[in-house]
Design an enzyme around this catalytic site. Sequence first.
Site, PDB file in Angstrom:
ATOM      1  N   HIS A  47       0.801  -1.225   0.000  1.00 27.39           N
ATOM      2  CA  HIS A  47       0.000   0.000   0.000  1.00 27.39           C
ATOM      3  C   HIS A  47       0.837   1.279   0.000  1.00 27.39           C
ATOM      4  CE1 HIS A  47       1.010   0.304   4.241  1.00 27.39           C
ATOM      5  NE2 HIS A  47       0.636   1.553   4.164  1.00 27.39           N
TER       6      HIS A  47
HETATM    7  C1  UD1 Z   1      -1.968   5.877   5.316  1.00 32.93           C
HETATM    8  C2  UD1 Z   1      -0.727   6.448   5.986  1.00 32.93           C
HETATM    9  C3  UD1 Z   1       0.310   5.355   6.160  1.00 32.93           C
HETATM   10  C4  UD1 Z   1      -0.275   4.109   6.817  1.00 32.93           C
HETATM   11  C5  UD1 Z   1      -1.516   3.688   6.038  1.00 32.93           C
HETATM   12  C6  UD1 Z   1      -2.167   2.439   6.588  1.00 32.93           C
HETATM   13  C7  UD1 Z   1      -0.227   8.827   5.510  1.00 32.93           C
HETATM   14  C8  UD1 Z   1       0.604   9.746   4.700  1.00 32.93           C
HETATM   15  N1  UD1 Z   1      -0.135   7.512   5.174  1.00 32.93           N
HETATM   16  O1  UD1 Z   1      -1.614   5.478   4.007  1.00 32.93           O
HETATM   17  O2  UD1 Z   1       1.376   5.838   6.962  1.00 32.93           O
HETATM   18  O3  UD1 Z   1       0.680   3.051   6.802  1.00 32.93           O
HETATM   19  O4  UD1 Z   1      -2.438   4.759   6.038  1.00 32.93           O
HETATM   20  O5  UD1 Z   1      -3.239   2.027   5.783  1.00 32.93           O
HETATM   21  O6  UD1 Z   1      -0.941   9.273   6.393  1.00 32.93           O
HETATM   22  N2  UD1 Z   1      -8.565   5.188   0.451  1.00 32.93           N
HETATM   23  C9  UD1 Z   1      -9.829   4.646   0.362  1.00 32.93           C
HETATM   24  N3  UD1 Z   1     -10.514   4.420   1.517  1.00 32.93           N
HETATM   25  C10 UD1 Z   1     -10.003   4.688   2.741  1.00 32.93           C
HETATM   26  C11 UD1 Z   1      -8.714   5.262   2.808  1.00 32.93           C
HETATM   27  C12 UD1 Z   1      -7.993   5.481   1.679  1.00 32.93           C
HETATM   28  O7  UD1 Z   1     -10.329   4.361  -0.719  1.00 32.93           O
HETATM   29  O8  UD1 Z   1     -10.676   4.429   3.751  1.00 32.93           O
HETATM   30  C13 UD1 Z   1      -7.788   5.390  -0.793  1.00 32.93           C
HETATM   31  C14 UD1 Z   1      -7.961   6.719  -1.422  1.00 32.93           C
HETATM   32  O9  UD1 Z   1      -7.858   6.518  -2.806  1.00 32.93           O
HETATM   33  C15 UD1 Z   1      -6.764   7.495  -0.958  1.00 32.93           C
HETATM   34  C16 UD1 Z   1      -5.710   6.421  -0.888  1.00 32.93           C
HETATM   35  O10 UD1 Z   1      -6.415   5.239  -0.505  1.00 32.93           O
HETATM   36  O11 UD1 Z   1      -6.439   8.525  -1.819  1.00 32.93           O
HETATM   37  C17 UD1 Z   1      -4.629   6.666   0.075  1.00 32.93           C
HETATM   38  O12 UD1 Z   1      -5.136   6.908   1.386  1.00 32.93           O
HETATM   39  P1  UD1 Z   1      -4.266   7.768   2.419  1.00 32.93           P
HETATM   40  O13 UD1 Z   1      -4.987   7.952   3.669  1.00 32.93           O
HETATM   41  O14 UD1 Z   1      -3.753   8.967   1.724  1.00 32.93           O
HETATM   42  O15 UD1 Z   1      -2.975   6.885   2.625  1.00 32.93           O
HETATM   43  P2  UD1 Z   1      -2.740   5.343   2.886  1.00 32.93           P
HETATM   44  O16 UD1 Z   1      -2.084   4.787   1.665  1.00 32.93           O
HETATM   45  O17 UD1 Z   1      -3.918   4.611   3.414  1.00 32.93           O
END
Ligand code: UD1
Length: 362
Positions: free
Chosen positions: A207
């Site tokens: 991820h």
């Molecule tokens: C975040 C944390 C990371 C942690 C991870 C665990 C930051 C910078 N990163 O990364 O340190 O290891 O969480 O999972 O804070 N999305 C969904 N549904 C959700 C959440 C996210 O669809 O409930 C998708 C969206 O497209 C979003 C992407 O995932 O743009 C990334 O989500 P984001 O919260 O930016 O970062 P993670 O990759 O989850």
Amino acid sequence: MKVVSIVGARPQLVKLAPIAGAFAGTGHQHVIVHTGQHYDADLSDVFFTGLGIPAPDVHLGIGSGSHGAQTGQALAALDPVLAAERPDWVLVYGDTNSTLAGALSAVKQHLRVAHLEAGLRSYNRRMPEEHNRVLTDHAADLLLAPTEEAMRHLAGEGLADRSVLVGDVMVDVCRTVRDTVLAGGQPPPDLPEEIDRAEPYLVATLHRAENTDDPDRLAALVDALAGLPLPVALLAHPRLRARAEEHGVKLDRGALRVGRPLPYAGMVAAVLGSAGVVTDSGGLQKEAYLLARPCTTVRAQTEWPETLDGDWNRLVPDPHDLGAANWAAIATRSAPTASRGEPYGDGRAAQRVVRVLADALA
Ligand code: UD1
């Protein structure tokens, strides 16, 4: 004592579980604020229900966005919450955008901030997590470090007098859930249908932005996983699904069997039933270590170098550098025989955190 915990993303909910449990038996007031950075039920709700965490007192509904927008929205939304609560401590967890927003909101309102899981470093300044953890450590008043190595990093940055070694709260929750799973107190994990739990399989997750956001890198990693000689249960984070779709990378092929992320107990059961783990997750590397399953980490660095001892974890920055046969031999290697010690503490870190917070006020 009144403590506000600020969480937002999946790994923070795992750490919140033992902390909420440790507060429950005390006269202290513990307020839970969820930024809503993770909003899918698979990444959020199932952790509250599965780990018995009280529902958040405040939910900010921030959601996804660029780093600046996500951090900024959380920061703006947290200001009035912390101003109304005026806690003795604001407790922030780990390395996410929610962590940094929580630390900034608190410090600017002259509220004491404690950082749980302080002092971890990858020294890779391209990782958003590295910016977040370094900035949070330097803003915080109290640094709750999980390991001796983290204490050394903090000392090296001039932060020794604010640092306390408490151990890793993930050990607290991992051991408790492991014991429940081994005692038969959990249904079997909800693995992808094509995985036969009676036969050897690997558990995989990807991820990190560094692995998912560059189309060539993502395609190469998926290719390497698909070519492994054992079935691979790929428990796909929404970021992985979204980027794979965007970049036209097909996930369901070769050895790969794609499923949804699992709740915590399901993940522990899946790892216990597996022949090994391939991941870029910090938490899962450590869970594999605690559960005695060999782990292969598709990154150039780890914040948990203790897991590398005795070959329990192996860093593979690029599987294709190794050639298919060597890569397969590493990813499917047997569990090492080396003993593992207790570099992450004794499973009572959360109680220690509560005590250290209370003592620091006295
Ligand atoms: C975040 C944390 C990371 C942690 C991870 C665990 C930051 C910078 N990163 O990364 O340190 O290891 O969480 O999972 O804070 N999305 C969904 N549904 C959700 C959440 C996210 O669809 O409930 C998708 C969206 O497209 C979003 C992407 O995932 O743009 C990334 O989500 P984001 O919260 O930016 O970062 P993670 O990759 O989850």
